[in-house]
Design an enzyme around this catalytic site. Structure first.
Site, mmCIF file in Angstrom:
data_model
loop_
_atom_site.group_PDB
_atom_site.id
_atom_site.type_symbol
_atom_site.label_atom_id
_atom_site.label_comp_id
_atom_site.label_asym_id
_atom_site.label_seq_id
_atom_site.Cartn_x
_atom_site.Cartn_y
_atom_site.Cartn_z
ATOM 1 N N ALA A 65 42.394 14.178 -13.897
ATOM 2 C CA ALA A 65 41.788 14.761 -15.040
ATOM 3 C C ALA A 65 42.136 13.740 -16.260
ATOM 4 O O ALA A 65 42.848 13.065 -16.243
ATOM 5 C CB ALA A 65 42.410 16.049 -15.249
ATOM 6 N N GLY A 111 43.471 15.453 -10.279
ATOM 7 C CA GLY A 111 42.093 15.837 -10.088
ATOM 8 C C GLY A 111 41.122 14.938 -9.169
ATOM 9 O O GLY A 111 40.410 15.483 -8.209
ATOM 10 N N GLU A 114 42.219 15.825 -5.795
ATOM 11 C CA GLU A 114 41.520 17.443 -5.428
ATOM 12 C C GLU A 114 40.130 17.270 -5.370
ATOM 13 O O GLU A 114 39.591 18.110 -4.346
ATOM 14 C CB GLU A 114 41.956 18.175 -6.776
ATOM 15 C CG GLU A 114 43.325 18.678 -6.726
ATOM 16 C CD GLU A 114 43.730 19.001 -8.128
ATOM 17 O OE1 GLU A 114 43.768 18.403 -9.121
ATOM 18 O OE2 GLU A 114 44.231 20.363 -8.087
ATOM 19 N N GLU A 134 50.998 15.585 -10.984
ATOM 20 C CA GLU A 134 50.827 16.403 -12.215
ATOM 21 C C GLU A 134 52.433 16.754 -12.792
ATOM 22 O O GLU A 134 52.453 16.851 -13.923
ATOM 23 C CB GLU A 134 50.306 17.623 -12.059
ATOM 24 C CG GLU A 134 48.699 17.445 -11.846
ATOM 25 C CD GLU A 134 48.235 17.295 -10.476
ATOM 26 O OE1 GLU A 134 48.990 16.974 -9.708
ATOM 27 O OE2 GLU A 134 46.962 17.277 -10.159
HETATM 28 N N1 COA Z 1 43.140 10.172 -17.814
HETATM 29 C C1 COA Z 1 42.909 9.437 -18.997
HETATM 30 N N2 COA Z 1 42.908 7.884 -18.693
HETATM 31 C C2 COA Z 1 43.563 7.609 -17.819
HETATM 32 C C3 COA Z 1 43.595 8.214 -16.637
HETATM 33 C C4 COA Z 1 43.468 9.527 -16.954
HETATM 34 N N3 COA Z 1 44.040 10.411 -15.703
HETATM 35 N N4 COA Z 1 44.270 7.518 -15.937
HETATM 36 C C5 COA Z 1 44.049 6.307 -16.122
HETATM 37 N N5 COA Z 1 43.580 5.992 -17.279
HETATM 38 C C6 COA Z 1 43.261 5.172 -18.368
HETATM 39 C C7 COA Z 1 44.612 4.325 -18.902
HETATM 40 O O1 COA Z 1 45.025 5.120 -20.090
HETATM 41 C C8 COA Z 1 43.951 3.012 -19.212
HETATM 42 O O2 COA Z 1 43.350 3.209 -20.489
HETATM 43 P P1 COA Z 1 43.415 2.077 -21.509
HETATM 44 O O3 COA Z 1 43.249 0.836 -21.010
HETATM 45 O O4 COA Z 1 42.587 2.494 -22.816
HETATM 46 O O5 COA Z 1 44.861 2.172 -22.043
HETATM 47 C C9 COA Z 1 43.042 2.813 -18.168
HETATM 48 O O6 COA Z 1 42.594 3.922 -17.586
HETATM 49 C C10 COA Z 1 43.539 2.060 -17.063
HETATM 50 O O7 COA Z 1 44.803 2.754 -16.372
HETATM 51 P P2 COA Z 1 46.031 1.827 -16.607
HETATM 52 O O8 COA Z 1 47.179 3.051 -16.648
HETATM 53 O O9 COA Z 1 46.188 0.611 -17.543
HETATM 54 O O10 COA Z 1 45.928 1.119 -14.978
HETATM 55 P P3 COA Z 1 47.162 0.900 -13.971
HETATM 56 O O11 COA Z 1 46.791 -0.021 -13.001
HETATM 57 O O12 COA Z 1 48.411 0.253 -14.915
HETATM 58 O O13 COA Z 1 47.767 2.369 -13.571
HETATM 59 C C11 COA Z 1 47.374 4.462 -12.480
HETATM 60 C C12 COA Z 1 46.812 2.942 -12.476
HETATM 61 C C13 COA Z 1 46.360 5.425 -11.791
HETATM 62 C C14 COA Z 1 48.812 4.322 -11.768
HETATM 63 C C15 COA Z 1 47.657 5.033 -13.990
HETATM 64 O O14 COA Z 1 46.583 4.865 -14.736
HETATM 65 C C16 COA Z 1 48.227 6.574 -14.100
HETATM 66 O O15 COA Z 1 49.140 6.973 -13.542
HETATM 67 N N6 COA Z 1 47.036 7.239 -14.306
HETATM 68 C C17 COA Z 1 47.429 8.670 -14.422
HETATM 69 C C18 COA Z 1 47.395 9.517 -12.905
HETATM 70 C C19 COA Z 1 47.596 10.994 -13.315
HETATM 71 O O16 COA Z 1 48.835 11.293 -13.600
HETATM 72 N N7 COA Z 1 46.544 11.723 -12.759
HETATM 73 C C20 COA Z 1 46.726 13.327 -12.922
HETATM 74 C C21 COA Z 1 46.211 13.700 -14.326
HETATM 75 S S1 COA Z 1 46.556 15.512 -14.216
#
Ligand code: COA
Length: 259
Positions: A65, A111, A114, A134
């Site tokens: 999400a 999400g 999911e 989460e």
């Molecule tokens: N919501 C909003 N933005 C998100 C996102 C999410 N769930 N997942 C990634 N993004 C965004 C990042 O903020 C970043 O944006 P920016 O370039 O404007 O800063 C962009 O997508 C790229 O992500 P980034 O974190 O830089 O990539 P990475 O390769 O370093 O890491 C992940 C990849 C997937 C490990 C990391 O993005 C992450 O942990 N995401 C969240 C996962 C999460 O907690 N999901 C559950 C949500 S309830």
């Protein structure tokens, strides 16, 4: 027509691609609403016999999400977010009488995992990663994860993944039964469509009943999804959930206090 999706129909298969690659295809309000519209078309368009959901770009299926939308939410808002998503998208996928399959082409987190689990079955590319992170945000899955992960891989492993927030790779996901096939990234859609082409030759009413009955077999407590929505909402009234989302957006580690 769509801002956040690419939708095409070929050989009776509808391909729905979530298209926000710069945000790793995170599910914001627009994606949820547009997915709902695309699913309505899968339901109603007689040219469509089955569908595949995938993500744009080489890196992510869906990274969860959209956390940037969490900061404004209180308990009621959190509950409404989960309920709306489940009604408009996740349950609509699961209850579709036409098969809907996930082609997981990278991160499937929160999400995203999911969304894949709401589909009738899943294929993954070799670089796919699955997880329910989460807890890192002071939250729990809110789009059916507590129920469907447990149904798919069993209580012990589901509990471990949701309590640690750890990710697993595609091969482990296959060993656990979360995905049916692991393919090189460039053959993922071909393999998915090969399976759907077989299914599309079968009798639609038989297909509909297989889906319905298999869904019935998989469900434990009927109110599990509703209880998840309520708990997900309650967490948005905690300081830790606010700290979790703020820390992610500020790219730092959260300091949880238990409040
Ligand atoms: N919501 C909003 N933005 C998100 C996102 C999410 N769930 N997942 C990634 N993004 C965004 C990042 O903020 C970043 O944006 P920016 O370039 O404007 O800063 C962009 O997508 C790229 O992500 P980034 O974190 O830089 O990539 P990475 O390769 O370093 O890491 C992940 C990849 C997937 C490990 C990391 O993005 C992450 O942990 N995401 C969240 C996962 C999460 O907690 N999901 C559950 C949500 S309830």
């Amino acid at each position: 027509m769509y801002q956040t999706l690419l939708v095409s129909i070929e050989n009776n298969i509808c391909t729905i691609t979530i298209n926000r690659p710069d945000k790793l295809n995170a599910l914001n309000k627009t994606v949820i609403e547009e997915l709902s519209t695309a699913l309505d078309e899968v339901y109603s368009n007689t040219e469509i016999k089955s569908a595949v959901i995938t993500g744009a770009g080489p890196k992510a299926f869906v990274a969860g999400a959209d956390i940037s939308e969490f900061t404004a939410l209180n308990g009621e808002g959190g509950k409404a977010l989960a309920k709306k998503g489940q009604d408009l998208v996740f349950n609509k996928i699961e209850n579709s009488s036409k098969p809907i399959v996930a082609a997981v082409n990278g991160f499937a987190l929160g999400g995203g995992c999911e969304l894949a689990m709401a589909c009738h079955f899943r294929l993954a590319s070799e670089n796919a990663k699955f997880g329910q992170p989460e807890v890192n945000l002071g939250l729990i899955p809110g789009y059916g994860g507590t129920q469907r992960l447990t149904q798919l891989i069993g209580k012990g492993k589901a509990m471990e993944l949701m309590l640690t927030g750890n990710m697993i790779d595609a091969n482990e996901a296959k060993q656990l039964g979360l995905v049916n096939y692991v393919t090189p990234a460039d053959s993922l859609l071909d393999k998915t469509k090969e399976l759907l082409n077989i299914i599309n030759t079968k009798a639609p009413i038989a297909i509909k009943h297989v889906i319905k009955l298999t869904n019935i077999a998989a469900v434990g407590h009927e109110d599990g999804l509703q209880k998840e929505i309520e708990a997900f909402g309650e967490l948005f009234d905690t300081a830790d959930a606010k700290e979790g989302a703020a820390a992610f957006l500020e790219k730092r580690k959260p300091q949880f206090t238990g409040k």
